[in-house]
Enzyme design. Sequence first.
Site, PDB file in Angstrom:
ATOM      1  N   GLN A 112      53.277  -8.778   2.053  1.00 37.27           N
ATOM      2  CA  GLN A 112      54.288  -8.782   3.123  1.00 37.27           C
ATOM      3  C   GLN A 112      53.657  -9.195   4.458  1.00 37.27           C
ATOM      4  O   GLN A 112      54.263  -9.940   5.228  1.00 37.27           O
ATOM      5  CB  GLN A 112      54.977  -7.412   3.216  1.00 37.27           C
ATOM      6  CG  GLN A 112      55.859  -7.160   1.969  1.00 37.27           C
ATOM      7  CD  GLN A 112      56.679  -5.887   2.030  1.00 37.27           C
ATOM      8  OE1 GLN A 112      56.625  -5.148   3.002  1.00 37.27           O
ATOM      9  NE2 GLN A 112      57.437  -5.630   0.973  1.00 37.27           N
ATOM     10  N   ASP A 159      59.142  12.338  13.592  1.00 31.13           N
ATOM     11  CA  ASP A 159      58.376  13.533  13.967  1.00 31.13           C
ATOM     12  C   ASP A 159      58.666  13.905  15.427  1.00 31.13           C
ATOM     13  O   ASP A 159      58.833  15.079  15.761  1.00 31.13           O
ATOM     14  CB  ASP A 159      56.879  13.279  13.756  1.00 31.13           C
ATOM     15  CG  ASP A 159      56.606  12.739  12.361  1.00 31.13           C
ATOM     16  OD1 ASP A 159      56.878  13.457  11.392  1.00 31.13           O
ATOM     17  OD2 ASP A 159      56.165  11.579  12.248  1.00 31.13           O
ATOM     18  N   ARG A 162      62.074  15.414  15.569  1.00 30.57           N
ATOM     19  CA  ARG A 162      62.025  16.765  15.005  1.00 30.57           C
ATOM     20  C   ARG A 162      61.431  17.741  16.029  1.00 30.57           C
ATOM     21  O   ARG A 162      61.915  18.871  16.178  1.00 30.57           O
ATOM     22  CB  ARG A 162      61.164  16.772  13.732  1.00 30.57           C
ATOM     23  CG  ARG A 162      61.844  16.120  12.532  1.00 30.57           C
ATOM     24  CD  ARG A 162      60.838  15.849  11.411  1.00 30.57           C
ATOM     25  NE  ARG A 162      61.513  15.435  10.179  1.00 30.57           N
ATOM     26  CZ  ARG A 162      60.890  14.919   9.132  1.00 30.57           C
ATOM     27  NH1 ARG A 162      59.566  14.738   9.161  1.00 30.57           N
ATOM     28  NH2 ARG A 162      61.565  14.583   8.057  1.00 30.57           N
ATOM     29  N   HIS A 187      51.193  10.024  10.528  1.00 33.34           N
ATOM     30  CA  HIS A 187      52.471  10.551  10.043  1.00 33.34           C
ATOM     31  C   HIS A 187      52.194  11.267   8.716  1.00 33.34           C
ATOM     32  O   HIS A 187      52.377  10.724   7.640  1.00 33.34           O
ATOM     33  CB  HIS A 187      53.496   9.436   9.835  1.00 33.34           C
ATOM     34  CG  HIS A 187      54.712   9.918   9.104  1.00 33.34           C
ATOM     35  ND1 HIS A 187      55.598  10.807   9.659  1.00 33.34           N
ATOM     36  CD2 HIS A 187      55.159   9.693   7.844  1.00 33.34           C
ATOM     37  CE1 HIS A 187      56.540  11.093   8.777  1.00 33.34           C
ATOM     38  NE2 HIS A 187      56.294  10.421   7.663  1.00 33.34           N
TER      39      HIS A 187
END
Length: 325
Positions: A112, A159, A162, A187
């Site tokens: 990719q 995150d 959150r 992460h």
Amino acid sequence: TQAPVNVTVTGAAGQIGYALLFRIASGQLLGQDVPVKLRLLEIPQAVKAAEGTAMELDDGAFPLLAGIDIFDDPKQAFEGTNIALLVGARPRSKGMERGDLLEANGGIFKPQGEAINAGAASDIKVLVVGNPANTNALIAQSHAPDVPADRFTAMTRLDHNRALAQLSKKLGVSVTEIKKLAIWGNHSATQYPSVQHAEVAGQSVDVDQAWLESDFIPTVAKRGAAIIEARGLSSAASAASAAIDHVYTWVNGTADGDWTSAAVVSDGSYGVPEGIISSFPVTAAGGEYKIVQGLEIDEFSRARIDASVAELVEERDTVQKLGLI
Ligand code: NAI
């Protein structure tokens, strides 16, 4: 009227894809006056399911959706693309070692990265969501030598969101009143959600250390597992929402006096080794994310940041040994 922006989404037939594509089609990724063309990439077995999602997108009759194309070949999917959301990844199966996981994802993110290098538009911006997101982003970036490295980012905005939600509940204030929270590092469960510089109404946030250590930090870091436990499925709509936020902020900028969190290529700031893709407090302006400079880091924060960064360095060393970067 403006020409449509090409947005490539990988893993389009997955859970996050299902939540994400409708938000993009409705104009929430870039803004309410920007038409988008979707380019969906899936593995051959999931192309039919992606076609089903595309039928539903048609049925949304979205005024800003200028077209949908579906591919199983990365070279075609990234041709001329302006924004790439790399969501599809290889999940960890039972008994899989971390090296195996990184190797399997190398098989996805290397081609990719090469395809982005070969065919993407010159203003390409890449957000990696698929886990392990930071190191997957590093793999893709290292195979796109002609693209400026800072165009490759990984998602820690979920995150960040959150952390905003937890702190807003604790303090009894709206999420909009909280400024300068930050997620540092990977992460993963080692991430460090920091309130060291957080402010409400210009005042630093007063919460006790015990709450931070035994409640706030583990709740944010382990929220993904708690969602799986409750829902029976991993977080998808909240992850899609954070991906929308990440790109929207990147393109449209952060507010004065605030920042957000994103995993970006380190320039060596805060002792984070240059070249790894780590989460920092970042501002955005003129279509660029920049690491907030010159923050004082207290001892507690220092140890937490170092621990998460050490994990990222280990992941980098592993993919280096495997010849993936
Ligand atoms: P899912 O399993 O529902 O969907 C993944 C999709 O990716 C599948 O349709 C699969 O066919 C496709 N895919 C696999 N390899 C591909 C390739 N080479 N090219 C194109 N498509 C490919 O998973 P879900 O729930 O949508 O999550 C996607 C990823 O996002 C996972 O890796 C997950 O761990 C990660 N994630 C990251 C978060 C973050 O905060 N950074 C939050 C939540 C999830």
